[in-house]
Each structure stands twice: as C-alpha cells, then as structure tokens.
Scaffold this motif. Sequence first.
Motif, mmCIF file in Angstrom:
data_model
loop_
_atom_site.group_PDB
_atom_site.id
_atom_site.type_symbol
_atom_site.label_atom_id
_atom_site.label_comp_id
_atom_site.label_asym_id
_atom_site.label_seq_id
_atom_site.Cartn_x
_atom_site.Cartn_y
_atom_site.Cartn_z
ATOM 1 N N UNK A 35 35.135 -27.264 46.017
ATOM 2 C CA UNK A 35 34.013 -26.483 46.548
ATOM 3 C C UNK A 35 32.872 -26.405 45.526
ATOM 4 N N UNK A 36 33.210 -26.081 44.283
ATOM 5 C CA UNK A 36 32.158 -25.928 43.270
ATOM 6 C C UNK A 36 31.428 -27.241 43.002
ATOM 7 N N UNK A 37 32.158 -28.352 42.946
ATOM 8 C CA UNK A 37 31.509 -29.635 42.661
ATOM 9 C C UNK A 37 30.595 -30.067 43.806
ATOM 10 N N UNK A 38 30.932 -29.662 45.039
ATOM 11 C CA UNK A 38 30.096 -30.019 46.184
ATOM 12 C C UNK A 38 28.898 -29.086 46.342
ATOM 13 N N UNK A 39 29.116 -27.809 46.093
ATOM 14 C CA UNK A 39 28.036 -26.831 46.279
ATOM 15 C C UNK A 39 27.082 -26.746 45.088
ATOM 16 N N UNK A 40 27.605 -26.902 43.881
ATOM 17 C CA UNK A 40 26.806 -26.697 42.661
ATOM 18 C C UNK A 40 26.984 -27.857 41.686
#
Length: 166
Positions: free
Chosen positions: A39-44
């Motif tokens: 999630x973090x790598x895709x969103x931020x």
Amino acid sequence: MDKDIKLHFFCGKMAAGKSTLAKHLSEKHNAILLEEDNWLSQLYPEEITDIFGYIKYSSRLKNIMSEHIKLLLSHGISVVLDFPGNTPAQRNWFRAIFEQVNVSHILHFIDASDEICKRQLKERSKDKSNGEPFTSEEEFDAITKYFQPPLESEGFNLIRYERKNI
C-alpha cells in the motif's frame, strides 16, 4: 462474533520473515491479506525517504484502513495484517481493532537475531535492480533500535516462532 474469525498480525525485526509467514497464513486460513509495504509503495512512492516519512504515511494509511479492517472482520472475514507490531504503540493499533469488533486475534512473533535478519536483507537485495530501493545494514540498525518484543503482560494471544542461525 464467530471464534473462527481472527485478526492475525506480526512482530519481528525487519527481514525476520513476517511477510512470508503472512502470505502462508492468509492462504491457510482463507483470509484477506493486507500488506502495508504494498500500500505505501503504491500510494506514496516518492514520499517515504526516511523513518519519519514512513511514520507519517504509515499513520495515514492506518487511519483509513482501520474502518475497512473492522468491516471485513464484522462480516465474518479473517484478516492477516502484514503491518509491523514492533512497539507497544503499534500493537495497540491492532488491539483497538480486534477489541472494537470483538474478534479473536493472534500475534505472530518471529524471534530472529540481527545476524539472521541482515543475512536475509542481503539475500533480498540481490534480486533488486539498480535504482530500486533496498535496506542497508545501517538502516536496519537505525530501525531495529526501536524494536520491542511483546511482553506477556500485554495480554496478546501469542505464537512465537524462533528462527535459528543456519
């Protein structure tokens, strides 16, 4: 609430094997797997450059995901959260979820030495292409200094896995 419905979450140093175990458990229990790193790598993708950036964006993700996770659990779906529970404060986030929905939980604690984790980090980095982020031993040390294994007094349903030096 059905006792078979569970929230699974993890404690263990970086590269101890939490994500591998999370994938296995989600398949074994037919549970939804939610992976913080994904999630973090895709969103931020550009925003997380240090531990403070991680804390900022991880907190945002947890704020939005909490209600979604509670909804899944309340609809009878077990959830495996591949989010770190490496400090009491992080573990309290999980506690708030399972207590509010009144479901069972398991804290999976992977106990591994720094040596094992650093060896695993090097192994992971071999497959990374140039420019793809990886974690250095220095970054591992900086993050690991915050690690606090779970205590019995915290009252979690705990399964401990001990990774031995091989």
